[in-house]
Design an enzyme around this catalytic site. Structure first.
Site, PDB file in Angstrom:
ATOM      1  N   GLU A  40       0.820  -1.209   0.000  1.00 33.39           N
ATOM      2  CA  GLU A  40       0.000   0.000   0.000  1.00 33.39           C
ATOM      3  C   GLU A  40       0.859   1.266   0.000  1.00 33.39           C
ATOM      4  O   GLU A  40       0.518   2.251  -0.631  1.00 33.39           O
ATOM      5  CB  GLU A  40      -0.963  -0.001   1.202  1.00 33.39           C
ATOM      6  CG  GLU A  40      -2.057  -1.041   1.095  1.00 33.39           C
ATOM      7  CD  GLU A  40      -2.961  -0.856  -0.127  1.00 33.39           C
ATOM      8  OE1 GLU A  40      -3.034   0.249  -0.686  1.00 33.39           O
ATOM      9  OE2 GLU A  40      -3.592  -1.849  -0.537  1.00 33.39           O
ATOM     10  N   THR A  46       1.916   5.576  -7.141  1.00 34.06           N
ATOM     11  CA  THR A  46       2.591   4.805  -8.187  1.00 34.06           C
ATOM     12  C   THR A  46       1.661   3.728  -8.734  1.00 34.06           C
ATOM     13  O   THR A  46       0.905   3.116  -7.981  1.00 34.06           O
ATOM     14  CB  THR A  46       3.869   4.142  -7.621  1.00 34.06           C
ATOM     15  OG1 THR A  46       4.612   5.128  -6.912  1.00 34.06           O
ATOM     16  CG2 THR A  46       4.745   3.578  -8.711  1.00 34.06           C
ATOM     17  N   LEU A  83      11.449   4.572  -7.799  1.00 29.68           N
ATOM     18  CA  LEU A  83      10.027   4.547  -7.463  1.00 29.68           C
ATOM     19  C   LEU A  83       9.542   5.960  -7.085  1.00 29.68           C
ATOM     20  O   LEU A  83       8.351   6.250  -7.135  1.00 29.68           O
ATOM     21  CB  LEU A  83       9.803   3.580  -6.293  1.00 29.68           C
ATOM     22  CG  LEU A  83       8.457   2.900  -6.130  1.00 29.68           C
ATOM     23  CD1 LEU A  83       8.001   2.219  -7.413  1.00 29.68           C
ATOM     24  CD2 LEU A  83       8.523   1.867  -5.013  1.00 29.68           C
ATOM     25  N   GLY A  84      10.495   6.823  -6.713  1.00 30.76           N
ATOM     26  CA  GLY A  84      10.152   8.209  -6.395  1.00 30.76           C
ATOM     27  C   GLY A  84       9.467   8.364  -5.037  1.00 30.76           C
ATOM     28  O   GLY A  84       9.276   7.387  -4.318  1.00 30.76           O
ATOM     29  N   TYR A 123      -5.274   7.092   4.380  1.00 25.29           N
ATOM     30  CA  TYR A 123      -5.378   6.049   3.359  1.00 25.29           C
ATOM     31  C   TYR A 123      -4.676   4.757   3.818  1.00 25.29           C
ATOM     32  O   TYR A 123      -5.256   3.675   3.781  1.00 25.29           O
ATOM     33  CB  TYR A 123      -4.795   6.503   2.004  1.00 25.29           C
ATOM     34  CG  TYR A 123      -4.774   5.336   1.048  1.00 25.29           C
ATOM     35  CD1 TYR A 123      -5.926   4.954   0.381  1.00 25.29           C
ATOM     36  CD2 TYR A 123      -3.625   4.548   0.895  1.00 25.29           C
ATOM     37  CE1 TYR A 123      -5.948   3.831  -0.437  1.00 25.29           C
ATOM     38  CE2 TYR A 123      -3.631   3.422   0.092  1.00 25.29           C
ATOM     39  CZ  TYR A 123      -4.796   3.076  -0.574  1.00 25.29           C
ATOM     40  OH  TYR A 123      -4.813   1.945  -1.362  1.00 25.29           O
ATOM     41  N   ASP A 141      -9.268   7.159  -2.176  1.00 25.16           N
ATOM     42  CA  ASP A 141      -8.183   7.490  -3.091  1.00 25.16           C
ATOM     43  C   ASP A 141      -8.800   8.006  -4.391  1.00 25.16           C
ATOM     44  O   ASP A 141     -10.030   8.120  -4.501  1.00 25.16           O
ATOM     45  CB  ASP A 141      -7.256   6.292  -3.322  1.00 25.16           C
ATOM     46  CG  ASP A 141      -7.852   5.254  -4.260  1.00 25.16           C
ATOM     47  OD1 ASP A 141      -9.079   5.287  -4.492  1.00 25.16           O
ATOM     48  OD2 ASP A 141      -7.092   4.431  -4.793  1.00 25.16           O
ATOM     49  N   CYS A 195     -13.829   2.301 -14.429  1.00 25.96           N
ATOM     50  CA  CYS A 195     -14.213   3.718 -14.335  1.00 25.96           C
ATOM     51  C   CYS A 195     -12.962   4.587 -14.489  1.00 25.96           C
ATOM     52  O   CYS A 195     -12.587   5.356 -13.599  1.00 25.96           O
ATOM     53  CB  CYS A 195     -14.910   3.970 -12.995  1.00 25.96           C
ATOM     54  SG  CYS A 195     -15.804   5.519 -12.951  1.00 25.96           S
ATOM     55  N   CYS A 202     -18.187   2.186 -19.457  1.00 26.95           N
ATOM     56  CA  CYS A 202     -19.477   2.140 -18.753  1.00 26.95           C
ATOM     57  C   CYS A 202     -20.337   0.950 -19.177  1.00 26.95           C
ATOM     58  O   CYS A 202     -21.059   0.393 -18.351  1.00 26.95           O
ATOM     59  CB  CYS A 202     -20.242   3.437 -18.974  1.00 26.95           C
ATOM     60  SG  CYS A 202     -19.372   4.863 -18.298  1.00 26.95           S
ATOM     61  N   CYS A 205     -19.633  -1.907 -16.985  1.00 28.88           N
ATOM     62  CA  CYS A 205     -19.546  -1.613 -15.549  1.00 28.88           C
ATOM     63  C   CYS A 205     -20.678  -2.312 -14.789  1.00 28.88           C
ATOM     64  O   CYS A 205     -21.839  -2.226 -15.183  1.00 28.88           O
ATOM     65  CB  CYS A 205     -19.623  -0.097 -15.350  1.00 28.88           C
ATOM     66  SG  CYS A 205     -19.611   0.365 -13.612  1.00 28.88           S
ATOM     67  N   CYS A 211     -26.062   4.555 -12.507  1.00 25.03           N
ATOM     68  CA  CYS A 211     -24.979   5.549 -12.415  1.00 25.03           C
ATOM     69  C   CYS A 211     -25.417   6.869 -13.073  1.00 25.03           C
ATOM     70  O   CYS A 211     -25.732   6.908 -14.267  1.00 25.03           O
ATOM     71  CB  CYS A 211     -23.714   5.027 -13.094  1.00 25.03           C
ATOM     72  SG  CYS A 211     -22.431   6.273 -13.181  1.00 25.03           S
ATOM     73  N   SER A 305       7.122  16.131  -8.135  1.00 22.79           N
ATOM     74  CA  SER A 305       5.702  16.439  -7.906  1.00 22.79           C
ATOM     75  C   SER A 305       5.404  17.935  -7.994  1.00 22.79           C
ATOM     76  O   SER A 305       4.361  18.322  -8.504  1.00 22.79           O
ATOM     77  CB  SER A 305       5.250  15.882  -6.553  1.00 22.79           C
ATOM     78  OG  SER A 305       6.095  16.366  -5.542  1.00 22.79           O
TER      79      SER A 305
HETATM   80  S1  SF4 Z   1     -21.149   3.435 -15.195  1.00 28.33           S
HETATM   81 FE1  SF4 Z   1     -20.576   5.027 -13.750  1.00 28.33          FE
HETATM   82  S2  SF4 Z   1     -19.327   4.018 -12.238  1.00 28.33           S
HETATM   83 FE2  SF4 Z   1     -19.473   2.667 -13.990  1.00 28.33          FE
HETATM   84  S3  SF4 Z   1     -17.696   3.126 -15.260  1.00 28.33           S
HETATM   85 FE3  SF4 Z   1     -19.337   4.407 -16.000  1.00 28.33          FE
HETATM   86  S4  SF4 Z   1     -19.132   6.295 -14.863  1.00 28.33           S
HETATM   87 FE4  SF4 Z   1     -17.950   4.787 -13.784  1.00 28.33          FE
END
Ligand code: SF4
Length: 364
Positions: A40, A46, A83-84, A123, A141, A195, A202, A205, A211, A305
């Site tokens: 993590e 990265t 890796l920075g 995180y 994140d 996404c 989509c 998805c 969505c 950065s």
């Molecule tokens: S449907 Fe919505 S959550 Fe799924 S990839 Fe597309 S934008 Fe992202």
């Protein structure tokens, strides 16, 4: 219309998708909290594909927190080289030492204790505690932010703290007590694989039915963040000071940017100065020697950065004087083979091939 967190999130669909599509990653095959923590830390800032070989190398050298804590810091930095974001490495190393000293080698399993270790922010805390120990702490994140804002059609500025807080609250409302680590990883995996920031898939998805961004064709506008201000560019000259087959390197201070790594004498070019004049002045100021430039080896661009540098790399010879570090930082003469022994910033690696080539040609 923007939905609210009271709208039910299709958790089951997400988890089924994750079970079928998750990537086969080395840190997903272990329950060892040290290895999960390491992965993590490396994954912050990265990409997965870059992290995998670093993770394997690191684990090979330091298979346990004990082995990391007792290692030499230069050896640890060398394995992180390239890796920075080297603060991640320094913090993990310091944490390993603290775990050995204050927790008898056992990584604390209480969030209140774990989060006090260097480099453990929200995180890392949530990721390690949920994936490694099954505690229901929600991660936040870039991937999670993208999925949530698109799913709910949130147009708030995601660079702002209150927006992040709102998204985190939504995540916290959904995280299950049963396998919270899978939920966190599923959200991040969906953001990484489906996404995507540009051109999300989509149609494939698992949560597309409800969505908001997909239904209203707003995936290009969400998440919303103002354009970043331009980062400054610094013009820098550095000297590879040659003495037959050896050249001189110096160590950076133990705190701050690129702490503890090795580099070459040099610095920013002042107004009105040419790159060649700057390198001569820098060597006088840093090492109390007069050098002459033999040749400009290369111009290197490198982005960190918060700034970018243009590095003018000169091969130099000593005209007069004996190099002496004027800023108390250690200096060393090394051969080209010893490059592998010392940790150098990524910008230096961009001219090492030309340096090796030059030294090879002029070795006879
Ligand atoms: S449907 Fe919505 S959550 Fe799924 S990839 Fe597309 S934008 Fe992202």
């Amino acid at each position: 219309m923007t939905k609210t967190k009271s709208q039910k999130f299709p958790l089951k669909k997400l988890l089924i998708w994750y079970g079928r599509n998750k990537r086969d990653l080395p840190w997903r095959k272990t329950r060892d909290i040290y290895k999960i923590w390491l992965s993590e830390v490396m994954l912050q800032q990265t990409q997965v594909i870059t992290v995998i070989p670093y993770y394997h190398r690191f684990i090979k050298h330091f298979p346990t927190i004990e082995s990391l804590a007792s290692a030499d810091e230069q050896e640890v930095l060398k394995l992180w080289e390239g890796l920075g974001y080297y603060n991640r490495c320094h913090n993990l190393y310091r944490s390993a030492k603290l775990v050995m000293k204050e927790f008898y080698g056992s990584i604390p399993d209480q969030p209140e204790k774990f989060k006090k270790l260097p480099g453990v922010g929200p995180y890392i805390l949530a990721a390690v505690m949920s994936i490694g120990l099954g505690l229901p702490l929600a991660v936040l994140d870039g991937n999670v932010i993208r999925v949530i804002t698109r799913y709910y059609g949130m147009k708030d500025d995601v660079s702002k703290g209150p927006t992040k807080k709102k998204i985190h609250e939504i995540m916290t409302g959904y995280i299950p007590n049963d396998n919270p680590g899978d939920f966190n990883q599923a959200m991040m995996e969906l953001g990484a694989l489906v996404c995507a920031p540009k051109s999300p898939s989509c149609e494939h998805c698992p949560i597309n039915a409800d969505c908001a961004a997909y239904r209203t064709g707003q995936t290009g506008e969400i998440p919303y963040k103002p354009s970043k201000p331009k980062i400054p560019v610094y013009n820098v000259s550095i000297a590879v000071i040659l003495d037959q087959h050896r050249f001189l390197i110096q160590k950076r201070p133990s705190k701050g940017h690129l702490a503890g790594m090795w580099e070459f004498p040099g610095g920013k070019i002042k107004n009105g100065e040419s790159p060649g004049q700057a390198v001569i002045r820098e060597c006088r100021e840093e090492l109390n020697i007069n050098v002459k430039t033999i040749k400009k080896l290369k111009m290197v661009s490198h982005t960190y950065s918060h700034f970018r540098i243009k590095l003018n790399v000169f091969l130099c010879g000593i005209k007069s004087g004996e190099p002496k570090s004027m800023n108390q930082q250690p200096i060393k003469w090394i051969t080209v083979d010893q490059i592998e022994t010392y940790p150098f910033p990524g910008a230096n690696h961009k001219f090492f091939p030309e340096l090796k080539e030059y030294l090879k040609k002029h070795s006879d």
